[in-house]
Design a protein around this motif. Structure first.
Motif, PDB file in Angstrom:
ATOM      1  N   GLU A  17       0.815  -1.217   0.000  1.00  0.00           N
ATOM      2  CA  GLU A  17       0.000   0.000   0.000  1.00  0.00           C
ATOM      3  C   GLU A  17       0.847   1.265   0.000  1.00  0.00           C
ATOM      4  N   MET A  18       2.085   1.162   0.483  1.00  0.00           N
ATOM      5  CA  MET A  18       2.954   2.335   0.547  1.00  0.00           C
ATOM      6  C   MET A  18       3.858   2.481  -0.676  1.00  0.00           C
ATOM      7  N   ALA A  19       3.824   1.518  -1.600  1.00  0.00           N
ATOM      8  CA  ALA A  19       4.668   1.604  -2.793  1.00  0.00           C
ATOM      9  C   ALA A  19       4.237   2.777  -3.660  1.00  0.00           C
ATOM     10  N   GLN A  20       5.200   3.560  -4.130  1.00  0.00           N
ATOM     11  CA  GLN A  20       4.896   4.754  -4.920  1.00  0.00           C
ATOM     12  C   GLN A  20       4.586   4.450  -6.379  1.00  0.00           C
ATOM     13  N   THR A  21       5.068   3.323  -6.879  1.00  0.00           N
ATOM     14  CA  THR A  21       4.974   3.057  -8.312  1.00  0.00           C
ATOM     15  C   THR A  21       3.745   2.233  -8.669  1.00  0.00           C
ATOM     16  N   HIS A  22       3.331   2.338  -9.933  1.00  0.00           N
ATOM     17  CA  HIS A  22       2.186   1.575 -10.438  1.00  0.00           C
ATOM     18  C   HIS A  22       2.478   0.076 -10.420  1.00  0.00           C
ATOM     19  N   PHE A  23       3.665  -0.306 -10.871  1.00  0.00           N
ATOM     20  CA  PHE A  23       4.046  -1.714 -10.886  1.00  0.00           C
ATOM     21  C   PHE A  23       4.765  -2.060  -9.588  1.00  0.00           C
ATOM     22  N   ILE A  24       4.380  -3.188  -9.010  1.00  0.00           N
ATOM     23  CA  ILE A  24       4.962  -3.651  -7.751  1.00  0.00           C
ATOM     24  C   ILE A  24       5.349  -5.121  -7.897  1.00  0.00           C
ATOM     25  N   PHE A  25       6.276  -5.547  -7.051  1.00  0.00           N
ATOM     26  CA  PHE A  25       6.809  -6.904  -7.126  1.00  0.00           C
ATOM     27  C   PHE A  25       6.843  -7.482  -5.716  1.00  0.00           C
ATOM     28  N   PRO A  26       5.740  -8.092  -5.259  1.00  0.00           N
ATOM     29  CA  PRO A  26       5.713  -8.667  -3.910  1.00  0.00           C
ATOM     30  C   PRO A  26       6.643  -9.881  -3.811  1.00  0.00           C
ATOM     31  N   LEU A  27       7.621  -9.806  -2.911  1.00  0.00           N
ATOM     32  CA  LEU A  27       8.609 -10.861  -2.761  1.00  0.00           C
ATOM     33  C   LEU A  27       8.827 -11.213  -1.301  1.00  0.00           C
ATOM     34  N   ASP A  28       9.150 -12.479  -1.037  1.00  0.00           N
ATOM     35  CA  ASP A  28       9.693 -12.843   0.261  1.00  0.00           C
ATOM     36  C   ASP A  28      11.091 -12.259   0.350  1.00  0.00           C
ATOM     37  N   ILE A  29      11.519 -11.902   1.543  1.00  0.00           N
ATOM     38  CA  ILE A  29      12.741 -11.119   1.713  1.00  0.00           C
ATOM     39  C   ILE A  29      14.000 -11.897   1.355  1.00  0.00           C
ATOM     40  N   GLU A  30      13.925 -13.231   1.288  1.00  0.00           N
ATOM     41  CA  GLU A  30      15.100 -14.040   0.954  1.00  0.00           C
ATOM     42  C   GLU A  30      15.188 -14.362  -0.543  1.00  0.00           C
ATOM     43  N   LEU A  31      14.376 -13.694  -1.350  1.00  0.00           N
ATOM     44  CA  LEU A  31      14.416 -13.885  -2.802  1.00  0.00           C
ATOM     45  C   LEU A  31      15.093 -12.690  -3.456  1.00  0.00           C
ATOM     46  N   TYR A  32      16.092 -12.973  -4.297  1.00  0.00           N
ATOM     47  CA  TYR A  32      16.858 -11.915  -4.935  1.00  0.00           C
ATOM     48  C   TYR A  32      16.581 -11.915  -6.445  1.00  0.00           C
ATOM     49  N   PRO A  33      16.261 -10.755  -7.027  1.00  0.00           N
ATOM     50  CA  PRO A  33      15.935 -10.697  -8.464  1.00  0.00           C
ATOM     51  C   PRO A  33      17.182 -10.656  -9.339  1.00  0.00           C
ATOM     52  N   SER A  34      17.029 -11.037 -10.597  1.00  0.00           N
ATOM     53  CA  SER A  34      18.114 -10.882 -11.558  1.00  0.00           C
ATOM     54  C   SER A  34      18.351  -9.386 -11.795  1.00  0.00           C
ATOM     55  N   PRO A  35      19.602  -8.989 -12.033  1.00  0.00           N
ATOM     56  CA  PRO A  35      19.933  -7.561 -12.159  1.00  0.00           C
ATOM     57  C   PRO A  35      19.247  -6.891 -13.350  1.00  0.00           C
TER      58      PRO A  35
END
Length: 421
Positions: free
Chosen positions: A215-233
């Protein structure tokens, strides 16, 4: 001899066609790779506030989404039995709704070591909801102070929200920091060996945390993740470029990513080619491979793993959450328009993402699986273990889904063949 000559000529022509096709593909790949390099350099310049061609992509994203900017203001609010300190420690950078993608994540102070590898690979906004009952509140502040002291990326991109049950308030004399003052940064961080949460046998309201961060994310697109998951650069510029080139769209959709676990001690892969090499050497496996493979395997997973990496970002396959994948729990890029998570679920009771997946199925969402992008869990391949307390709570969750939640969802959203929790 006369019969052999036409055959030889045909064979020679075939070789020439194959050669020219390979050369053409090689040239196209090199052009795409060069274009991607320019895109990434443009993105880096835009992050520093310099003019770049990336701004044209952003304007197209703004036009396609029609999104509105969202404020970032601190506030205190009660959510059921919990107090929430929204935007308690805010990132230095601000983003308009079309300018980036926000990771929304959650945890407590014992998981905050994951923020550094996450933000180093993301280099974009991250919204974190931290559960900090009782004395865990001060430990959380100590951990945040340490992160901000030693990482400019954390200061620039990561915003923290803190919440706790009303029956387990922080100590009266709350430890306060001037988070803009980066002096006196200790090299080491001493945190409690145990948590207030575990000492008082409290549950972690995981979906409440997911919704707070979202709810506090400023952007239109959001990416809900568990904290131990790291995205590709560099996922942000590639994703926004894909949206700019392919939107708008008529059907509701989300964008799942393939997820992997890697052996302890292994370097986190930076691209799909490295993932494929690790899979071939059994140094990586699909997420929850030993626990619940059907919960996280993407449709056509083996084909995804065998398909060669290409520049940019593409939709690999469009799927539905039905049939073989009726219990699929993907991690996906989404928007603020999708339903929130059901806040009655806890981490201990499990199955916290299934209901939202079921609702998206009822609403006939397309799951647009992305190629050349992925998630990697914190190193260490998981094995199935038995936890009697969690199993008892899972049994209660199953009963609640059957007798309470499903009847409510059918009234609210109706039915659709093939959709299940």
């Amino acid at each position: 001899m006369a019969k052999i000559l036409p055959f030889c000529a045909l064979f020679l022509v075939t070789l020439i066609v194959i050669y020219l096709w390979n050369v053409s593909n090689s040239i196209n790949y090199e052009l795409e790779a060069k274009e991607e390099t320019l895109l990434l350099s443009d993105y880096e310049r835009s992050q520093r506030g310099d003019p770049s061609n990336f701004s044209q992509i952003l304007q197209q994203v703004k036009h396609i989404t029609g999104c509105l900017d969202r404020p970032m203001e601190p506030k205190i609010q009660q959510r059921g039995d919990y107090w929430v300190l929204y935007n308690y420690i805010v990132a230095q950078k601000r983003f308009k709704c079309h300018e980036s993608v926000t990771i929304t994540t959650l945890g407590d102070f014992t998981f905050l070591d994951n923020i550094l590898p996450m933000v180093e690979r993301w280099k974009g906004p991250i919204s974190v909801a931290l559960h900090a009952p009782g004395t865990d509140f001060n430990a959380a502040l100590d951990a945040i102070k340490h992160l901000r002291c030693h990482s400019a990326l954390v200061r620039e991109f990561v915003t923290f929200h803190i919440f706790f049950p009303s029956g387990h308030m922080p100590p009266k004399n709350l430890k306060t920091y001037d988070f803009e003052d980066d002096h006196e940064c200790p090299e080491t961080l001493l945190l409690p060996n145990s948590t207030y949460k575990s000492a008082h046998q409290l549950v972690f309201p995981i979906n409440l945390a997911r919704n707070i961060a979202r709810e506090m994310a400023q952007t239109h697109f959001i990416f809900p993740l568990d904290i131990e998951l790291y995205p590709s650069p560099y996922l942000i510029p590639k994703f926004l470029k894909m949206i700019a080139q392919n939107g708008p769209w008529a059907t509701p959709r989300v964008y799942p990513l393939a997820v992997f676990e890697i052996e302890t001690g292994q370097k986190i892969p930076d691209n799909k080619t490295q993932v494929q090499a690790m899979l071939a050497k059994n140094l990586a496996v699909p997420f929850h491979h030993n626990i619940c493979a059907q919960c996280h395997d993407i449709p056509k997973a083996l084909k995804w793993q065998k398909t060669a990496e290409t520049p940019g970002l593409r939709v690999f396959y469009s799927a539905k959450r039905k049939g073989e994948y009726v219990h699929w729990e993907p991690f996906y890029i989404t928007t603020h328009q999708e339903p929130l998570y059901d806040e009655r679920f806890t981490w201990e009771g499990q199955k916290d993402k299934l209901v939202q997946g079921f609702v998206l199925c009822i609403l006939d969402y397309d799951f647009m699986i992305l190629d050349n992008a992925f998630l990697v869990h914190k190193p260490g391949i998981k094995v199935k273990t038995m936890d009697e307390r969690r199993q008892a709570m899972t049994d209660l969750t199953d009963m609640s889904i059957k007798t309470e939640i499903m009847p409510q969802l059918e009234i609210l959203f109706g039915r659709r063949g093939g959709c299940e929790v």
